[in-house]
Design an enzyme around this catalytic site. Sequence first.
Site, short mmCIF file in Angstrom:
data_model
loop_
_atom_site.label_atom_id
_atom_site.label_comp_id
_atom_site.label_asym_id
_atom_site.label_seq_id
_atom_site.Cartn_x
_atom_site.Cartn_y
_atom_site.Cartn_z
N PHE A 60 1.64 7.42 -2.95
CA PHE A 60 0.73 7.45 -4.10
C PHE A 60 1.14 6.45 -5.19
O PHE A 60 0.82 6.63 -6.36
CB PHE A 60 0.65 8.87 -4.70
N ARG A 61 1.86 5.42 -4.78
CA ARG A 61 2.32 4.36 -5.70
C ARG A 61 3.22 4.92 -6.81
O ARG A 61 3.30 4.37 -7.90
CB ARG A 61 1.14 3.57 -6.27
N LEU A 62 3.93 6.00 -6.51
CA LEU A 62 4.88 6.59 -7.46
C LEU A 62 6.26 5.99 -7.18
O LEU A 62 7.24 6.69 -6.92
CB LEU A 62 4.89 8.11 -7.32
#
Length: 195
Positions: A173-175
């Site tokens: 989640f692009r975290l």
Amino acid sequence: MLNREILDTFVQLLDEAKAGGDREPTAMNLATADAAGRISSRIVLLKGVDERGFRFFTNYQSDKGEQLEAHPQVALNFHWKGVRDGIQVRVEGLARKLVAEESDAYFTTRPRGSQIGAWASLQSQNLPDRDTFDQRVARYEQEFEGRDVPRPPHWGGFVVEPDMVEFWYGAEFRLHERVRWSRHGQTWTQRMLYP
């Protein structure tokens, strides 16, 4: 000078990339600027890393070599997509020429064909046709037949002495996780950045 934690982290990640089957784990993007500030980038191969920094070799008379001479501030980027959830290592710093003895020592480890190529290639200059290059290769094969190929005076190494190294760890989640090291004088400080 890189501190031990940065160097150890980089070497561990590079080893993971090698063990994970990355086809070219030492490939790195090198971004340079010419005297007018125009940016260029290309992939080169890392040929060593130690406390001083990251080493690579090139033709000093190429576009890259001339840009490094005019504006030694550079950026490197390693991207190992197959390591963990993806890793990037960003490096910024000054590129300095290696002493001739270091360039000589590395040159002797190159395959003979690559040594001949360093003499034959007028890197970045216009080439009228492939036959012209093949003739230059044949000329230097003949010139050095039966003896060791010396390093051309126009070819050698650089070491990028970093003042910034960032480790970027990919996550769902692009975290992502970003850890940036910055050098001030001889002291390195670490901080985390939002992804």
